[in-house]
Design a protein around this motif. Structure first.
Motif: not given
Lengths: 382, 382, 382, 382
Positions: B89-93, B96-97, B114-123
């Protein structure tokens, strides 16, 4: 489909905040017999009341309390205004057939209180005085235990309500320190609470003997009244209420009372220390630790008797199961939610629950007896 | 005219209740930079989620979390679902910005975290892990004092999180006691909290050595899984998580750590006892008395040194001035309101505030190190 | 006519004061099977020991411990000398057939301890190690309850012995901080006490894993060794003992252990905080409140469970009835009186009572295992 | 060579035990200006007093108090007899030129007390009333702080002395419950203590208003008076003293008083709870935790104010440095040792120290005023 009740709240400051929060939350945490609708809020200052309405989500706001009382869609009138207006509003609301929740103290004096009690009796409306401390889970537990006889015959009720916010002599002469506005000082404000707890837990007083004192006789006037000016000069005014009030006395059931209220106990922020000693056990409570009740049970084995420190957050404790798991404490504001929740159900049931206006009046009777005793320096029967 | 932010909350049970209450109250008690709108609630069970929506006043409900994440009107996604769904959910969110508030633990393991942290960093989205205990006023006060150097060099961080709800061997094998669903037991559930408090107040761990234990190896299956049947027969299942987890270790700054979490301490309902000893003073905190902070100051005169019992309800204490007067305590739920209030402002400021997803990940790293240590019976560097 | 026992005490400083007081008082408050006679006191410094003899009323003084051990009129040898002399004196006393009371720690190491145990076994003399805390009434009460099964199966033993007397880096390098003289630091001095309490109340350890730390590596030498000179210059020396020692572990009966000792906890003067959690209840004790025992009983009714604060001064409590009425507390020194009283009766009965030299040895075994674990960074079986 | 003082102690029961212990220990722990010699003990029962002499090591015993008073070798007369004999013995001792230590209460009434004060004044002998609680280190610390102005102007003195030993209606009618022997009940026995503490810490009373109550009017006679017979029949007698006594009032310095004494507070074993609130701070003390003093200092920074829990066992605390290291608590009996130690030095200095007979008399005056107030139901000036 759910039944609803439209609430009109009059007054929006300190108690208005506590009550708004209660109206907002009651049906989220309790399965009420009706859903309260935050319909109308009333205050004399248009800017202030409109902000409060917006912040809390009240549907509309008005500036004349009569508009609340006379609105046919309003089911419940919640009175949070200054003490000297309670009677007029409540009597009008009773005549209009509204259920009434009124902040303490009920009235300015016993005479006025009687008129209010007469009004609600005559109209038959559901009425309640907001002595919210009666719905602290720890005190409800105390009540349950006392009623079950777990304390046996009560010998002592000993309580102190202690605060410390006016110890500084430079603290200004706010309205609470002026008798014409506030009625009395510490006595009516906080002694009233421990008198109510006494009546709730132990019973009716039979006689009292008290003393009241004003430690600091003069204080700087508030800035808006010419005090604490920018030039540093201080215009002083006379303190016309008590800083402390204490009394000893007796209950009708033979227990002895010792109550003390003060705003001059540094370090005691909102300390309500209550101890009750009976023939089978004792209870101790302090509002600063309101999730706890101390209980001594003489029936415990002799080598392991001691005050139990009961964390009143279990599912078996009144109200607690509506909130959070054991050990997750609740706070001051929850007592208003409990009050509102019970009141809503009472309105649907068309049957008042304690404490009613009659309790508010009984409280006033004790307050006046203590004042009279302090003035005459004599014991006063109740 | 006031700025608003639309909130979509996923998950509506225990944490959903705590978060709904927080969204409801945050802008009533805090002057937020934007007003949160309780726009959408999501849960897989239609009946359940619709009831929750009605009860709490969410504008609409959905049963698929993707409908929240993909809704262009949603600004904030608040994740309260079971742990194994957080990452997806978090990665999708993040993609979605959306700004994201996620319940702890961040993820099922470090890799996922780590994937989640990467995702929020990236977005670049504002993100926060809901370690709500960081916003207990007493702990904020502790943080302030430690940062100001009032404790000097820290020598000891010693904490215990103790509960007692599964001491009874007949307590059933609920999902929290099954590793495939819960990940770990006491360790991930509550040790995680005192690890987070340690990181918040003292700093990063450098090495740990732990032990974990399951005292009761088998329990009756829950009724719905064939246990505790009407005929009285009990079908047993294997407990696959830890009942207690404890570890000693060291912080990077040289302080020593001793942490213990247990669900087997009768009488400790939600006791989080934390003691921190430094070269200039000590602090002590217990969550069961969450409005208090004990503070020992070596600089006090020698004949009057002692732990001060600070009632953290003064206007000078963080968050406290938004609630009630001194001595009128707050409770567990308020920590969520503080969290949401700070999060809303962070979203407006477009700048995350602690604790972020990165904190959630760092927590997970410590948890895994302790688990590895307990399995290998060796010290583990972090 | 009353039987008497002649006591020879070796060592007259801190422990000599505590023991002299105990010998002086034991037969005043307890009806002993024999009256101890304060016959002979021994110390190397003639001036010092003669003053002590006069102050406390010892009949005579000597400066060579052999004069005590070899005196045929002496029945009891009480050893209060530095740790490195215990073995030699005790073994000689055993050979001479004296009953022996020896201060803790028994010996410098396990090997030496074994020789001492062998010596008393061989000679058959009554022997006791002075772990006086075993005779704190609150801990005796704890023992009684645990033995009666009132706590059920024990899950946790958690203890911390915390002091704060060397937090100041200018505190000099006294002998207790030098390993060649003191053996170990915090570990042998105070961890030893909570290990003994663990063995007394819970049982034998099976394995341990620990860490020890010296926070302040160098300190000013004491004045007599060239430090803290009149000219203000400070000559520094290396601290060669631990400032803190902590370990996790397991008992043979399956309970988990978590022990910590430190001299770096500001505000904890002589805090011995012990918590024991079992399947039926919990106990909590703090030496700074040594007249109290906290007890949680799961069998209490659900709405009135809580830690009881037992004031262990009732007639039903061990030793308490020999002192003062309920509520009139006793202090640290009384634990020595209890020890001496029981020891005197044991001597008359010719049967050692716990804790014997064997207990002192068992304690040493645990201490060494923890040290080895801290050095090797591995778990150590016991 | 050291100066010695010969002590003759009259009375050997409860207080005789406490005093014997004090005489035994005072010069072991304090460097006194003279060494007290336990010369002579007196009691009417020869068997009893001879046993006490033997047990405590008094040199000789006599059965007539005149033999003590008239013995020219006696320097100090220590009176521990029943209250109705104090005057006669003390006056005789004064005439004989002896220094006098007298147990409280000084006399049976104010009139008698005055005669005693006159007698010691006339003879010029050193005299002391044994209000031993004045030498609890925590209260000495309180006194020091109040005298230094650390509390500022005192507003409130609030105290309760609570016990629970006669709650059971089957507790027999012992002499303490019969007015002709005991004088008064709770009032003279324990209210006297908190009146003395009030005078010690705050100052002189100016007026009082009280109530006294006997909850249980009849009790079984003691076995020796025909009650509680072997056949189970109970012969009842009338309780002629108060079970509780409480009063409100005022001090000469303007502070308000609220004192309460009771033997009907289950769970309070020997609870002496004292709170003092001033313009700069507050103090709280409970005798059941007699090594602690709670202190609130308004001058502390606003975010870290709170009652400090001072463990009064530091070297800087009065008397404490004569005992044990910090955190090693002392008990009830030590207060007698402190009293005796100060008295011995006073005798050598030929200068009485507080509390003198005059203090005992002043105490009696307050006691009688409260009694009169309770009887007449009026305020009484002092």
């Amino acid at each position: 489909m759910a039944k609803t009740l439209n609430v009109g709240m009059i007054g929006y400051k300190f108690m208005g905040k506590a009550h708004s929060n209660a109206w907002l939350k009651a049906d989220k945490f309790f399965d009420l017999k009706a859903r309260p609708i935050m319909k109308m809020i009333c205050g004399r200052d248009k800017a202030g009341v409109s902000q409060a309405a917006f912040r809390w989500g009240w549907d509309q706001f008005v500036t004349d309390w009569r508009d609340v009382v006379n609105d046919p869609t309003i089911d419940i009138v919640d009175i949070n205004t200054p003490n000297d207006t309670h009677a007029e509003i409540a009597i009008a609301a009773a005549k209009a057939g509204k259920a009434i929740l009124c902040e303490k103290p009920l009235a300015m004096d016993v005479k006025q209180g009687k008129q209010m009690v007469d009004a609600v009796k005559k109209s038959g409306v559901v009425n309640m005085i907001c002595h919210n401390y009666r719905r602290i889970p720890a005190l409800v537990q105390a009540k349950k235990m006392i009623e079950a006889g777990d304390l046996g015959t009560i010998f002592h009720y000993r309580a102190r309500y202690a605060q410390d916010w006016i110890v500084d002599p430079n603290f200004p002469l706010v309205w609470r320190l002026q008798s014409k506005i506030a009625g009395s000082g510490t006595h009516g404000d906080i002694n009233a609470h421990i008198i109510d707890i006494a009546r709730y837990l132990v019973g009716e007083f039979s006689e009292v003997c008290g003393q009241m004192e004003t430690f600091i006789k003069e204080r700087p006037l508030p800035t808006e009244q010419g005090g604490l000016s920018a030039t540093g000069s201080k215009k002083m005014g006379k303190v016309t209420v008590d800083d402390t009030a204490m009394f000893i006395g007796k209950f009708k059931n033979g227990a002895l009372a010792n109550l003390e209220a003060t705003r001059f106990a540094l370090g005691r922020k909102n300390g309500i220390q209550v101890e009750i000693n009976g023939s089978k056990g004792s209870l101790y409570f302090d509002f600063e630790d309101m999730n706890r009740l101390k209980y001594y049970n003489e029936a415990d084995p002799a080598d392991r008797r001691g005050f139990r420190d009961i964390l009143v957050t279990e599912g078996t404790h009144a109200y607690a199961n509506h909130w959070w798991p054991p050990g997750h404490i609740i706070g001051y504001e929850h007592t208003f939610v409990h009050t509102v929740a019970d009141f809503v159900n009472a309105v649907v049931d068309k049957r008042s629950v304690q404490p009613t206006f009659a309790d508010g009046l009984a409280n006033q009777v004790v307050l006046e007896a203590v004042e009279k005793s302090a003035q005459t320096r004599k014991w006063v029967k109740i």
